[in-house]
Design a protein around this motif. Structure first.
Motif, PDB file in Angstrom:
ATOM      1  N   LEU A  57      37.559  42.743  45.350  1.00 57.59           N
ATOM      2  CA  LEU A  57      38.378  41.146  45.383  1.00 57.59           C
ATOM      3  C   LEU A  57      38.807  41.224  46.977  1.00 57.59           C
ATOM      4  O   LEU A  57      38.486  40.369  48.161  1.00 57.59           O
ATOM      5  N   LYS A  58      39.674  42.010  47.028  1.00 53.71           N
ATOM      6  CA  LYS A  58      40.337  42.697  47.937  1.00 53.71           C
ATOM      7  C   LYS A  58      39.751  42.885  49.433  1.00 53.71           C
ATOM      8  O   LYS A  58      40.211  42.098  50.489  1.00 53.71           O
ATOM      9  N   THR A  59      38.382  43.295  49.741  1.00 48.44           N
ATOM     10  CA  THR A  59      37.663  43.522  50.464  1.00 48.44           C
ATOM     11  C   THR A  59      36.962  42.444  51.026  1.00 48.44           C
ATOM     12  O   THR A  59      37.180  42.302  52.576  1.00 48.44           O
ATOM     13  N   GLU A  60      36.610  41.793  50.050  1.00 46.54           N
ATOM     14  CA  GLU A  60      35.903  40.485  50.245  1.00 46.54           C
ATOM     15  C   GLU A  60      36.268  39.714  50.794  1.00 46.54           C
ATOM     16  O   GLU A  60      35.915  38.668  52.321  1.00 46.54           O
ATOM     17  N   LEU A  61      37.883  39.572  50.354  1.00 50.10           N
ATOM     18  CA  LEU A  61      38.295  38.473  50.977  1.00 50.10           C
ATOM     19  C   LEU A  61      38.740  38.361  51.899  1.00 50.10           C
ATOM     20  O   LEU A  61      38.608  37.616  52.827  1.00 50.10           O
ATOM     21  N   LYS A  62      39.234  39.978  52.698  1.00 50.21           N
ATOM     22  CA  LYS A  62      39.543  40.162  53.844  1.00 50.21           C
ATOM     23  C   LYS A  62      38.173  39.830  54.806  1.00 50.21           C
ATOM     24  O   LYS A  62      38.846  39.322  56.211  1.00 50.21           O
ATOM     25  N   ASN A  63      37.649  40.108  54.577  1.00 54.17           N
ATOM     26  CA  ASN A  63      36.059  39.879  55.017  1.00 54.17           C
ATOM     27  C   ASN A  63      35.668  38.410  55.671  1.00 54.17           C
ATOM     28  O   ASN A  63      35.074  38.427  56.543  1.00 54.17           O
ATOM     29  N   GLN A  64      36.515  37.384  54.321  1.00 55.10           N
ATOM     30  CA  GLN A  64      36.379  36.201  54.730  1.00 55.10           C
ATOM     31  C   GLN A  64      37.220  35.371  55.624  1.00 55.10           C
ATOM     32  O   GLN A  64      37.420  34.382  56.143  1.00 55.10           O
ATOM     33  N   GLY A  65      38.387  36.852  55.791  1.00 55.29           N
ATOM     34  CA  GLY A  65      39.528  36.154  56.951  1.00 55.29           C
ATOM     35  C   GLY A  65      41.111  35.801  55.892  1.00 55.29           C
ATOM     36  O   GLY A  65      41.876  35.427  56.904  1.00 55.29           O
ATOM     37  N   TYR A  66      40.670  36.529  54.268  1.00 57.11           N
ATOM     38  CA  TYR A  66      42.118  36.164  53.905  1.00 57.11           C
ATOM     39  C   TYR A  66      42.612  37.845  53.406  1.00 57.11           C
ATOM     40  O   TYR A  66      41.938  37.541  52.583  1.00 57.11           O
ATOM     41  N   GLU A  67      43.852  37.623  54.075  1.00 52.70           N
ATOM     42  CA  GLU A  67      44.555  38.705  53.499  1.00 52.70           C
ATOM     43  C   GLU A  67      45.112  39.211  52.445  1.00 52.70           C
ATOM     44  O   GLU A  67      46.316  38.729  53.083  1.00 52.70           O
ATOM     45  N   PHE A  68      45.464  39.946  51.399  1.00 56.05           N
ATOM     46  CA  PHE A  68      46.581  39.300  50.584  1.00 56.05           C
ATOM     47  C   PHE A  68      46.858  41.207  50.114  1.00 56.05           C
ATOM     48  O   PHE A  68      45.801  42.253  50.357  1.00 56.05           O
ATOM     49  N   LYS A  69      48.032  41.279  49.845  1.00 56.81           N
ATOM     50  CA  LYS A  69      48.866  42.081  49.977  1.00 56.81           C
ATOM     51  C   LYS A  69      48.181  43.215  47.952  1.00 56.81           C
ATOM     52  O   LYS A  69      48.040  44.127  48.372  1.00 56.81           O
ATOM     53  N   ASN A  70      48.101  42.911  47.224  1.00 58.37           N
ATOM     54  CA  ASN A  70      47.251  43.038  46.551  1.00 58.37           C
ATOM     55  C   ASN A  70      46.783  41.762  45.680  1.00 58.37           C
ATOM     56  O   ASN A  70      47.345  40.772  45.815  1.00 58.37           O
ATOM     57  N   ILE A  71      45.743  41.953  44.864  1.00 59.56           N
ATOM     58  CA  ILE A  71      45.208  40.894  43.775  1.00 59.56           C
ATOM     59  C   ILE A  71      45.543  41.770  41.963  1.00 59.56           C
ATOM     60  O   ILE A  71      45.837  42.972  41.910  1.00 59.56           O
ATOM     61  N   LYS A  72      46.066  40.677  41.692  1.00 59.59           N
ATOM     62  CA  LYS A  72      46.905  40.887  40.330  1.00 59.59           C
ATOM     63  C   LYS A  72      46.199  39.869  39.067  1.00 59.59           C
ATOM     64  O   LYS A  72      45.899  39.413  39.124  1.00 59.59           O
ATOM     65  N   ILE A  73      45.502  41.413  38.239  1.00 63.69           N
ATOM     66  CA  ILE A  73      45.310  41.004  37.330  1.00 63.69           C
ATOM     67  C   ILE A  73      45.551  40.539  35.866  1.00 63.69           C
ATOM     68  O   ILE A  73      46.460  42.035  35.639  1.00 63.69           O
ATOM     69  N   GLU A  74      45.761  40.040  35.202  1.00 71.20           N
ATOM     70  CA  GLU A  74      46.632  39.658  33.794  1.00 71.20           C
ATOM     71  C   GLU A  74      45.516  39.211  33.042  1.00 71.20           C
ATOM     72  O   GLU A  74      44.421  37.692  33.357  1.00 71.20           O
ATOM     73  N   VAL A  75      45.739  39.417  31.715  1.00 74.64           N
ATOM     74  CA  VAL A  75      44.623  38.679  30.791  1.00 74.64           C
ATOM     75  C   VAL A  75      46.259  37.738  29.718  1.00 74.64           C
ATOM     76  O   VAL A  75      46.812  38.130  29.122  1.00 74.64           O
ATOM     77  N   GLY A  76      45.550  36.362  29.631  1.00 72.29           N
ATOM     78  CA  GLY A  76      46.329  35.710  28.737  1.00 72.29           C
ATOM     79  C   GLY A  76      46.416  35.961  27.342  1.00 72.29           C
ATOM     80  O   GLY A  76      45.131  36.614  26.779  1.00 72.29           O
ATOM     81  N   THR A  77      47.310  35.597  26.456  1.00 67.19           N
ATOM     82  CA  THR A  77      47.321  35.661  25.105  1.00 67.19           C
ATOM     83  C   THR A  77      46.909  35.265  23.863  1.00 67.19           C
ATOM     84  O   THR A  77      46.109  34.800  23.245  1.00 67.19           O
ATOM     85  N   SER A  78      45.931  33.280  25.151  1.00 69.37           N
ATOM     86  CA  SER A  78      45.095  33.119  25.186  1.00 69.37           C
ATOM     87  C   SER A  78      44.491  31.813  25.739  1.00 69.37           C
ATOM     88  O   SER A  78      44.923  32.255  26.614  1.00 69.37           O
ATOM     89  N   TYR A  79      43.212  31.701  24.676  1.00 69.09           N
ATOM     90  CA  TYR A  79      42.495  31.080  26.338  1.00 69.09           C
ATOM     91  C   TYR A  79      43.548  29.839  26.853  1.00 69.09           C
ATOM     92  O   TYR A  79      43.470  29.141  28.290  1.00 69.09           O
ATOM     93  N   GLU A  80      44.105  28.434  26.128  1.00 72.08           N
ATOM     94  CA  GLU A  80      44.741  27.805  26.373  1.00 72.08           C
ATOM     95  C   GLU A  80      46.304  28.032  27.558  1.00 72.08           C
ATOM     96  O   GLU A  80      47.172  27.552  28.446  1.00 72.08           O
ATOM     97  N   ALA A  81      46.843  29.673  26.887  1.00 69.39           N
ATOM     98  CA  ALA A  81      47.892  30.149  28.650  1.00 69.39           C
ATOM     99  C   ALA A  81      46.959  30.217  29.649  1.00 69.39           C
ATOM    100  O   ALA A  81      48.194  30.073  30.465  1.00 69.39           O
ATOM    101  N   VAL A  82      46.177  30.599  29.064  1.00 68.16           N
ATOM    102  CA  VAL A  82      45.275  30.597  30.824  1.00 68.16           C
ATOM    103  C   VAL A  82      44.776  29.756  31.547  1.00 68.16           C
ATOM    104  O   VAL A  82      45.396  29.674  32.411  1.00 68.16           O
ATOM    105  N   GLY A  83      44.719  28.457  30.251  1.00 66.79           N
ATOM    106  CA  GLY A  83      44.665  26.805  31.387  1.00 66.79           C
ATOM    107  C   GLY A  83      45.874  26.777  31.877  1.00 66.79           C
ATOM    108  O   GLY A  83      45.956  25.952  32.847  1.00 66.79           O
TER     109      GLY A  83
END
Length: 340
Positions: A57-83
């Motif tokens: 994702l970092k590489t693809e977004l850079k190709n689209q003109g958006y450069e992030f230092k990190n892509i941070k991935i998290e898993v929510g404790t529940s569906y509601e928590a992610v919402g």
């Protein structure tokens, strides 16, 4: 003096160009793009499977003109928590089901809908599903349907015969059958079938006198095959998944296609979404487009396919919030049923 003013103006323009370069927009990007997944599998399993997504994702977004230092991935404790994290803006991107999106639509915006393998039948007419065994299609679909499948019991055969003859079922017909459903949060096994009952007969599952809740679709198929149940609610390709077990494990003498029949078909149940937060200041239409392109491109690579297979996704198509209107109706119906 004029030379100084001209020089200052040139410097300001140059600085503006420099700030915009590599960001796809003049809006300041955070160092980390935060992506949340719902816990539909073991959290550690999701974390491990999606680790390659960070660089992809970092590489693809850079190709689209958006450069992030990190892509941070998290898993929510529940569906509601992610919402809730999307609403708060602490999550920028969320892999969430349509039902979760609907509940948190005030703070979440669906930009992509996942695709899955389509089926050889996509009709709203139940009799069409009884003409031939259902097979996988070579076309990808952004939705699936739930079916009300009647089995080999006397009542099940009676209902299928009526449908195949082109006759409309009545409220008395559905009330006279023994039904098998899934838990109340299951889209295909409970929510959408209840919506079908409401739209066609003015009933909900709670209005049916003979209902058994199954722990799994395997349980439901076992009970249908043993004629303990007349009708079960299931996702549209479930019979394909249990076709071998029907004769081997359930010891039926004929195929599942000959011994079962569809008596009802629900509205389309749209697949999981990739949604973005409405409350993250840098997420605008231009960034949404870049994110759409990035995920669509990632899904076309072998590495990307491996990552998104954790959710059984095959690819992605731009989402339309209008497609989730039936989900809104379903959620409202569930709320009504809980009040009873």
């Amino acid at each position: 003096m004029k030379k100084i003013i001209a020089l200052a103006a040139t410097l300001i323009i140059s600085m503006g160009l420099f700030v915009g370069c590599g960001s796809g927009d003049s809006k300041k990007l955070p160092d980390d793009l935060v992506v949340y997944f719902v816990p539909s599998r073991e959290p550690q399993e999701i974390v491990t499977a999606t680790e390659p997504l960070k660089e992809l994702l970092k590489t693809e977004l850079k190709n689209q003109g958006y450069e992030f230092k990190n892509i941070k991935i998290e898993v929510g404790t529940s569906y509601e928590a992610v919402g809730e994290t999307l609403v708060a803006g602490t999550a920028h991107v969320g892999f969430i089901p349509g039902g979760t999106y609907v509940l948190y639509a005030d703070g979440a915006d669906p930009i992509l809908t996942a695709t899955r393998d389509g089926l050889s039948c996509d009709s709203k007419e139940p009799a069409d599903w009884n003409k031939a065994p259902i097979e996988a299609s070579d076309k990808q679909a952004t939705y699936y349907k739930a079916l009300m499948v009647a089995g080999p019991s006397a009542k099940g055969k009676e209902l299928v015969a009526k449908v195949n003859a082109g006759q409309k079922l009545t409220a008395d017909d559905v009330k006279s059958a023994k039904w098998g459903v899934m838990g109340a949060s299951s889209s295909a096994g409970y929510i959408y079938p209840s919506l079908w009952l409401k739209d066609n007969f003015g009933l909900t599952i709670t209005d049916l006198p003979n209902v058994v809740q199954n722990n799994s679709y395997g349980d439901a198929m076992t009970r249908l095959a043993s004629e303990q149940l007349d009708v079960i609610c299931m996702y549209a390709d479930a019979r394909r998944d249990y076709a071998d077990k029907w004769t081997k494990d359930y010891a039926r003498k004929d195929t599942v296609w000959k011994e079962t029949g569809v008596i009802g078909v629900t509205d389309n149940i749209y697949n999981d979404t990739i949604s973005v937060s409405k409350n993250a200041s840098f997420i605008d239409d231009k960034f949404k487009k870049a994110l759409q392109n990035s995920f669509i491109n990632i899904a076309k690579t072998p590495e990307g396919q491996k990552v998104i297979s954790i959710y059984s996704h095959k690819g992605y198509e731009p989402a339309d919030s209008k497609n989730y209107e039936a989900e809104k109706k379903a959620q409202d119906l569930v709320k009504e049923m809980k009040k009873k």
